[in-house]
Scaffold this motif. Structure first.
Motif, PDB file in Angstrom:
ATOM      1  N   ASP A  31     122.187  -6.528 112.514  1.00 24.52           N
ATOM      2  CA  ASP A  31     122.614  -6.028 111.209  1.00 24.52           C
ATOM      3  C   ASP A  31     122.252  -4.565 110.994  1.00 24.52           C
ATOM      4  OD1 ASP A  31     119.894  -6.244 110.964  1.00 24.52           O
ATOM      5  OD2 ASP A  31     119.926  -7.803 109.430  1.00 24.52           O
ATOM      6  N   LEU A  32     121.679  -3.925 112.019  1.00 26.83           N
ATOM      7  CA  LEU A  32     121.258  -2.532 111.885  1.00 26.83           C
ATOM      8  C   LEU A  32     122.332  -1.542 112.295  1.00 26.83           C
ATOM      9  CD1 LEU A  32     117.599  -2.831 113.260  1.00 26.83           C
ATOM     10  CD2 LEU A  32     118.329  -2.609 110.875  1.00 26.83           C
ATOM     11  N   VAL A  33     123.360  -2.011 113.007  1.00 31.74           N
ATOM     12  CA  VAL A  33     124.473  -1.154 113.416  1.00 31.74           C
ATOM     13  C   VAL A  33     125.772  -1.921 113.191  1.00 31.74           C
ATOM     14  CG1 VAL A  33     123.229   0.264 115.097  1.00 31.74           C
ATOM     15  CG2 VAL A  33     124.169  -1.933 115.817  1.00 31.74           C
ATOM     16  N   GLU A  34     126.869  -1.179 113.090  1.00 31.40           N
ATOM     17  CA  GLU A  34     128.182  -1.783 112.861  1.00 31.40           C
ATOM     18  C   GLU A  34     128.834  -2.193 114.179  1.00 31.40           C
ATOM     19  OE1 GLU A  34     129.503  -2.414 109.855  1.00 31.40           O
ATOM     20  OE2 GLU A  34     127.629  -1.651 108.974  1.00 31.40           O
ATOM     21  N   ARG A  35     129.769  -3.128 114.098  1.00 30.87           N
ATOM     22  CA  ARG A  35     130.501  -3.578 115.287  1.00 30.87           C
ATOM     23  C   ARG A  35     131.439  -2.482 115.769  1.00 30.87           C
ATOM     24  NH1 ARG A  35     135.410  -6.243 116.492  1.00 30.87           N
ATOM     25  NH2 ARG A  35     135.247  -7.707 118.255  1.00 30.87           N
ATOM     26  N   LEU A  36     131.529  -2.340 117.074  1.00 29.17           N
ATOM     27  CA  LEU A  36     132.462  -1.412 117.695  1.00 29.17           C
ATOM     28  C   LEU A  36     133.882  -1.733 117.234  1.00 29.17           C
ATOM     29  CD1 LEU A  36     132.866   0.865 119.847  1.00 29.17           C
ATOM     30  CD2 LEU A  36     133.088  -0.959 121.545  1.00 29.17           C
ATOM     31  N   GLU A  51     128.124  10.157 122.682  1.00 29.59           N
ATOM     32  CA  GLU A  51     128.875  11.039 121.779  1.00 29.59           C
ATOM     33  C   GLU A  51     128.375  10.970 120.335  1.00 29.59           C
ATOM     34  OE1 GLU A  51     133.075  10.791 124.338  1.00 29.59           O
ATOM     35  OE2 GLU A  51     132.777   9.529 122.564  1.00 29.59           O
ATOM     36  N   GLY A  52     127.319  10.183 120.109  1.00 33.55           N
ATOM     37  CA  GLY A  52     126.696  10.157 118.799  1.00 33.55           C
ATOM     38  C   GLY A  52     126.941   8.910 117.978  1.00 33.55           C
ATOM     39  N   ASN A  53     127.487   7.863 118.590  1.00 33.90           N
ATOM     40  CA  ASN A  53     127.847   6.658 117.855  1.00 33.90           C
ATOM     41  C   ASN A  53     126.851   5.527 118.096  1.00 33.90           C
ATOM     42  OD1 ASN A  53     130.694   7.518 116.933  1.00 33.90           O
ATOM     43  ND2 ASN A  53     130.759   7.871 119.139  1.00 33.90           N
ATOM     44  N   ALA A  54     126.409   4.890 117.021  1.00 40.34           N
ATOM     45  CA  ALA A  54     125.569   3.700 117.104  1.00 40.34           C
ATOM     46  C   ALA A  54     126.421   2.492 116.726  1.00 40.34           C
ATOM     47  CB  ALA A  54     124.368   3.830 116.176  1.00 40.34           C
ATOM     48  N   PHE A  55     126.360   1.421 117.518  1.00 35.33           N
ATOM     49  CA  PHE A  55     127.240   0.272 117.304  1.00 35.33           C
ATOM     50  C   PHE A  55     126.749  -0.911 118.121  1.00 35.33           C
ATOM     51  CE2 PHE A  55     128.753   2.804 120.838  1.00 35.33           C
ATOM     52  CZ  PHE A  55     128.983   1.874 121.830  1.00 35.33           C
ATOM     53  N   PHE A  56     127.359  -2.073 117.910  1.00 31.53           N
ATOM     54  CA  PHE A  56     127.147  -3.203 118.797  1.00 31.53           C
ATOM     55  C   PHE A  56     128.500  -3.724 119.258  1.00 31.53           C
ATOM     56  CE2 PHE A  56     127.717  -5.651 114.860  1.00 31.53           C
ATOM     57  CZ  PHE A  56     128.441  -6.743 115.299  1.00 31.53           C
ATOM     58  N   ALA A  57     128.477  -4.384 120.390  1.00 31.32           N
ATOM     59  CA  ALA A  57     129.700  -4.965 120.955  1.00 31.32           C
ATOM     60  C   ALA A  57     129.477  -6.447 121.211  1.00 31.32           C
ATOM     61  CB  ALA A  57     130.072  -4.255 122.257  1.00 31.32           C
ATOM     62  N   ASP A  58     130.522  -7.222 121.000  1.00 32.78           N
ATOM     63  CA  ASP A  58     130.478  -8.635 121.357  1.00 32.78           C
ATOM     64  C   ASP A  58     131.483  -8.887 122.482  1.00 32.78           C
ATOM     65  OD1 ASP A  58     133.026  -8.792 120.158  1.00 32.78           O
ATOM     66  OD2 ASP A  58     132.214  -9.528 118.269  1.00 32.78           O
ATOM     67  N   ASN A 122     118.606   9.924 118.668  1.00 28.73           N
ATOM     68  CA  ASN A 122     118.320  10.517 117.360  1.00 28.73           C
ATOM     69  C   ASN A 122     118.726   9.622 116.191  1.00 28.73           C
ATOM     70  OD1 ASN A 122     121.077  10.795 117.636  1.00 28.73           O
ATOM     71  ND2 ASN A 122     121.117  12.993 117.279  1.00 28.73           N
ATOM     72  N   LYS A 123     119.381   8.495 116.480  1.00 26.87           N
ATOM     73  CA  LYS A 123     119.757   7.546 115.425  1.00 26.87           C
ATOM     74  C   LYS A 123     119.132   6.164 115.646  1.00 26.87           C
ATOM     75  CE  LYS A 123     124.334   9.580 114.501  1.00 26.87           C
ATOM     76  NZ  LYS A 123     125.802   9.314 114.476  1.00 26.87           N
ATOM     77  N   LEU A 124     118.261   6.059 116.597  1.00 28.50           N
ATOM     78  CA  LEU A 124     117.802   4.771 117.095  1.00 28.50           C
ATOM     79  C   LEU A 124     117.206   3.895 115.988  1.00 28.50           C
ATOM     80  CD1 LEU A 124     117.622   3.402 119.931  1.00 28.50           C
ATOM     81  CD2 LEU A 124     115.232   4.110 119.953  1.00 28.50           C
TER      82      LEU A 124
END
Length: 244
Positions: A31-36, A51-58, A122-124
């Motif tokens: 719940d800390l990052v959005e889905r790709l 490239e600076g994007n935080a996300f998760f993948a299923d 930097n967004k971890l």
């Protein structure tokens, strides 16, 4: 030891061209990052995070069977396992050679991972399971030396002609060993032109990260022998130790 982005400022000293990327393997949806919001290969997800994007993948985000295979999310189709696909790509001479790949490529067991989260350093927002660093050779030398400075361990690089994602993500996670591969060698990443060739992808597992970060603060980054008066330094050391 749980790490956050506040534990990593020593890495800023490297001035990496792209941010290191933290990777987290999860059973439950994070719940800390959005889905790709698109579909891509597992190796492309690393580029996306750089490239600076935080996300998760299923599972539904993946377009490459190799990524699903090494994550334990799917079995490889029979032409892959038999080696027919690898031989058809001309990576291997025959199917019998290509089939060996599946005897040693690292793979997470089924049921261990359902989601993979990515974030630039930097967004971890999470404690990474693996930190992946794209580095130039001089930077890699310092990172590797930080792993052997106190332990004396040898440096080992493990990779294969294909399914390079297994060695970047999965091998460090399963073994607790740092791994590094050279960009431009693996088939999928080279074909997709993801990274500049001749650099190194250094993958550091969670259990080595605290000691590596501390050692980077303690050890000399530039060895005395590499300094302009390095030859004289070595001569003085010889004299001090009674060497001729």
């Amino acid at each position: 030891m749980t790490l956050t982005k506040n534990d990593f400022p020593i890495l800023n000293k490297f001035n990496f061209e792209v941010q290191p990327v933290g990777v987290k393997f999860l059973v439950k949806r994070p719940d800390l990052v959005e889905r790709l919001d698109e579909k891509m290969a597992l190796c492309e997800m690393l580029k996306r995070a750089q490239e600076g994007n935080a996300f998760f993948a299923d599972k539904e985000n993946h377009t490459c069977e190799a990524g699903l295979y090494v994550l334990g999310l799917a079995d490889a189709p029979e032409p892959y396992i038999s080696g027919e696909f690898g031989a058809g790509l001309k990576i291997f001479e025959e199917a019998r050679s290509a089939s060996r790949l599946y005897q040693y490529v690292p793979r997470i067991g089924k049921g261990v991972v359902n989601y993979v989260a990515f974030s630039p350093l930097n967004k971890l927002p999470f404690d990474p399971d693996v930190l992946i660093i794209l580095a130039k050779t001089g930077q890699t030398e310092i990172l590797l030396r930080a792993m052997s400075y106190r332990t004396g361990k040898m440096w080992l690089s493990r990779s294969s002609p294909a399914i390079g994602c297994g060695w970047i993500y999965i091998y460090p996670f399963l073994t607790g060993e740092l791994n590094y591969t050279i960009t431009g060698l693996g088939h999928g990443m080279k074909r997709r032109k993801l990274f500049p060739e001749g650099q190194q992808l250094v993958s550091v597992p969670f259990d080595l990260l605290p000691s590596m970060l501390q050692t980077l603060q303690d050890m000399p980054w530039v060895l005395p022998a590499y300094e302009p008066d390095g030859t004289e330094f070595i001569k003085r050391l010889h004299d001090k130790l009674g060497l001729t």
